[in-house]
Design a protein around this motif. Structure first.
Motif, PDB file in Angstrom:
ATOM      1  N   LYS A   1       0.848  -1.187   0.000  1.00 37.76           N
ATOM      2  CA  LYS A   1       0.000   0.000   0.000  1.00 37.76           C
ATOM      3  C   LYS A   1       0.892   1.248   0.000  1.00 37.76           C
ATOM      4  O   LYS A   1       1.838   1.345   0.777  1.00 37.76           O
TER       5      LYS A   1
ATOM      6  N   SER B   1       0.345   4.163   1.075  1.00 40.54           N
ATOM      7  CA  SER B   1       0.318   4.897   2.349  1.00 40.54           C
ATOM      8  C   SER B   1       1.245   4.286   3.408  1.00 40.54           C
ATOM      9  O   SER B   1       1.604   4.958   4.368  1.00 40.54           O
ATOM     10  N   ASN B   2       1.645   3.031   3.235  1.00 41.62           N
ATOM     11  CA  ASN B   2       2.512   2.371   4.217  1.00 41.62           C
ATOM     12  C   ASN B   2       3.996   2.417   3.853  1.00 41.62           C
ATOM     13  O   ASN B   2       4.820   1.943   4.628  1.00 41.62           O
TER      14      ASN B   2
ATOM     15  N   HIS C   1       8.613   7.395   2.854  1.00 36.79           N
ATOM     16  CA  HIS C   1       8.456   8.505   1.921  1.00 36.79           C
ATOM     17  C   HIS C   1       9.644   8.712   0.992  1.00 36.79           C
ATOM     18  O   HIS C   1       9.511   9.386  -0.032  1.00 36.79           O
TER      19      HIS C   1
ATOM     20  N   ILE D   1       2.238  11.023  -3.168  1.00 36.01           N
ATOM     21  CA  ILE D   1       1.092  11.214  -2.261  1.00 36.01           C
ATOM     22  C   ILE D   1       0.584  12.648  -2.353  1.00 36.01           C
ATOM     23  O   ILE D   1      -0.616  12.890  -2.498  1.00 36.01           O
TER      24      ILE D   1
ATOM     25  N   ARG E   1      -3.097  13.774  -3.885  1.00 34.96           N
ATOM     26  CA  ARG E   1      -4.030  14.514  -3.023  1.00 34.96           C
ATOM     27  C   ARG E   1      -4.406  15.856  -3.627  1.00 34.96           C
ATOM     28  O   ARG E   1      -5.538  16.308  -3.507  1.00 34.96           O
TER      29      ARG E   1
ATOM     30  N   ILE F   1      -4.306   6.205  -1.777  1.00 32.02           N
ATOM     31  CA  ILE F   1      -4.426   7.642  -1.507  1.00 32.02           C
ATOM     32  C   ILE F   1      -5.301   8.209  -2.618  1.00 32.02           C
ATOM     33  O   ILE F   1      -5.146   7.834  -3.781  1.00 32.02           O
TER      34      ILE F   1
END
Length: 130
Positions: free
Chosen positions: A8, A10-11, A14, A33, A37, A121
């Protein structure tokens, strides 16, 4: 490409790089990300962790392939004689030329797609952003 369970987005840390298989775009996870967004980048497509790699020229491989490609047009025993012409010193000189020609990243840097990444995301709605 590996067939492991998708990770995923989001996991992921960065600082990791991910790439889109269709567009060949590469992003750091944090950048991707933010752009998803903000609606600047589409989450569509097949996303993967990438691994940066570097190709290196090989004089030995080049010589072997050349002799292999030419030997059928020549006389019996030619391949062995041709191979004998490439002394250690000659191969080292050829390697130096190849290293010089392929210096830098222009033709030597590439990446591979390693593990699938699930984009979890989504773009923020305008009301949510306020």
């Amino acid at each position: 490409m590996k067939l492991n369970k998708p990770l995923k987005l989001s996991n992921l840390p960065h600082h990791i790089e991910v790439g889109n298989e269709e567009t060949h775009d590469i992003y750091m996870v944090a950048e991707l990300i933010d752009e998803i967004r903000d609606g600047e980048t589409s989450p569509e497509g097949n996303w993967f962790l990438i691994k940066r790699r570097r190709w290196e020229p090989s004089a030995n491989a080049m010589i072997d392939r050349y002799i292999e490609a030419e030997h059928e047009e020549m006389y019996e025993g030619w391949a062995e004689r041709a191979d004998d012409c490439f002394t250690k010193e000659v191969v080292e000189k050829i390697q130096e030329v190849l290293n010089h020609a392929f210096r830098g990243d222009y033709a030597t840097s590439y990446w591979t797609y390693e593990q699938r990444v699930e984009i979890d995301i989504f773009p923020q709605l305008k009301e949510e952003a306020q």
